[in-house]
Design an enzyme around this catalytic site. Structure first.
Site, short mmCIF file in Angstrom:
data_model
loop_
_atom_site.label_atom_id
_atom_site.label_comp_id
_atom_site.label_asym_id
_atom_site.label_seq_id
_atom_site.Cartn_x
_atom_site.Cartn_y
_atom_site.Cartn_z
N LYS A 175 0.81 -1.18 0.11
CA LYS A 175 0.08 -0.05 -0.09
C LYS A 175 0.91 1.15 0.19
CE LYS A 175 -3.50 2.44 2.48
NZ LYS A 175 -4.73 2.15 3.50
N LYS A 228 -2.00 -1.53 -3.83
CA LYS A 228 -2.95 -0.31 -3.75
C LYS A 228 -2.16 1.22 -3.70
CE LYS A 228 -5.79 1.96 -0.55
NZ LYS A 228 -6.53 1.96 0.88
C1 PBG Z 1 -7.67 3.16 5.56
C2 PBG Z 1 -8.04 3.16 4.14
C3 PBG Z 1 -7.67 3.97 3.21
C4 PBG Z 1 -8.00 3.60 1.81
C5 PBG Z 1 -8.73 2.21 2.39
N1 PBG Z 1 -8.37 2.02 3.51
C6 PBG Z 1 -7.00 5.29 3.46
C7 PBG Z 1 -5.77 5.75 3.80
O1 PBG Z 1 -5.02 4.78 3.76
O2 PBG Z 1 -5.74 6.86 3.90
C8 PBG Z 1 -8.12 4.31 0.57
C9 PBG Z 1 -8.96 3.95 -0.16
C10 PBG Z 1 -9.49 4.75 -1.40
O3 PBG Z 1 -8.95 5.89 -1.71
O4 PBG Z 1 -10.56 4.44 -1.96
N2 PBG Z 1 -6.39 2.92 6.23
#
Ligand code: PBG
Length: 302
Positions: A175, A228
């Site tokens: 991520k 992601k």
């Molecule tokens: C929580 C989380 C996030 C997303 C999914 N779970 C935000 C982040 O890490 O700031 C983002 C999903 C999206 O942008 O569609 N940690």
């Protein structure tokens, strides 16, 4: 001769659940997506099931927030309540829950804070408790998105100890610290109040590190690993697909969706063709399953 296809059964649809009843409020930054109370989330999930989608992934917006994110640990919290409603309404739909503290903490970080430092190890126990609360409510899959080190193992052990050996673990393994989460943070009210997430999320410049993160998660017991965001990281999706033998997921995140929606609203692009091409590219890169806000639209067009 077509090499790649996208079907609704490869797509997971995100839902944002809130307290209350009969609540269905469109999210400004994610047109076509809604803040939903548990009863409305169940209706939405039934739609998703009828459209042939693989599943839904739930994000919770709690009644209140505190330093520890304690509302996220409660079995009576927004996510467990919605899971129970969806499980009662649907037969074949996969119910996935996002496991992370940022939606529940007053400071908006994904872990426990000391001063301005996010503490890795004390966070693990809280994440494990959250995952158990989701599993007890009937989640089929829990998806830790926090990027703390060691959380996959900690969650796996806690689930097994509580009798949830059958609950699968989808880890947000690679991520990136990305600007593409902007619209989500507005939707989930989860932007960090101070600092950013670069201490625990990955540097967009790093691809080899993604493979290391993915291998660690598989070793700790991840059943599915995710990359992601999706579109700016298709090379990473491909590289991950080549090194692991578990299913690979990709998250077509909020910023990717919002850009398409904004341009389509202005009549600058052909939304249906664009979405089909984007999802196809993610599949072609090697993703077996895609989390996407376009899922319902795609299923209607498919
Ligand atoms: C929580 C989380 C996030 C997303 C999914 N779970 C935000 C982040 O890490 O700031 C983002 C999903 C999206 O942008 O569609 N940690």
């Amino acid at each position: 001769m077509r090499e790649t296809s996208v079907t609704p059964s490869q797509l997971i649809y995100p839902l944002f659940v809130v307290p209350g009843q009969g609540v269905r409020r469109e999210i400004e930054t994610l047109p076509g997506c809604f803040h939903l109370s548990a009863d409305e989330a169940a209706r939405e999930a039934r739609d998703a099931e009828q459209l042939g989608l693989a599943g839904v992934i739930l994000f919770g917006l709690p009644e209140g927030k505190d330093e520890q994110g304690s509302q996220g640990l409660s079995e009576g919290g927004v996510v467990p309540t919605a899971v129970r409603a969806i499980r009662a309404a649907c037969r074949d739909l996969l119910v996935v829950t996002d496991v992370c503290l940022c939606e529940y903490t007053s400071h908006g970080h994904c872990g426990v804070l000391r001063g301005d430092e996010v503490l890795n190890d004390p966070t693990l126990e809280l994440l494990a408790r959250m995952a158990v609360a989701h599993a007890r409510a009937g989640a089929h899959v829990v998806a830790p998105s926090d990027m703390m080190d060691g959380r996959v193992g900690a969650i796996r052990r806690a689930l097994d100890a509580d009798g949830h050996g059958e609950v699968a673990l989808l880890s947000y393994a690679a991520k990136y610290a990305s600007a593409f989460y902007g619209p989500f943070r507005a939707a989930a009210d989860s932007a960090p109040q101070v600092g950013d997430r670069r201490g625990y999320q990955m540097d967009p410049a790093n691809a080899r590190e993604a493979l290391r993160e993915v291998r660690l998660d598989v070793d700790e017991g991840a059943d599915i690993v995710m990359v992601k965001p999706a579109l700016p990281y298709l090379d990473v999706v491909r590289a991950v697909r080549e090194v692991v033998d578990v299913p690979v997921a990709a998250y077509n995140v909020s910023g990717e969706y919002a850009m398409v929606k904004a341009a389509a609203e202005r009549g600058w692009i052909d939304e249906e063709r664009i979405v089909k091409e984007l999802l196809l590219s993610i599949r072609r890169a090697g993703a077996n399953v895609i989390i996407t806000y376009h899922a319902k639209d795609f299923a209607r067009w498919a």
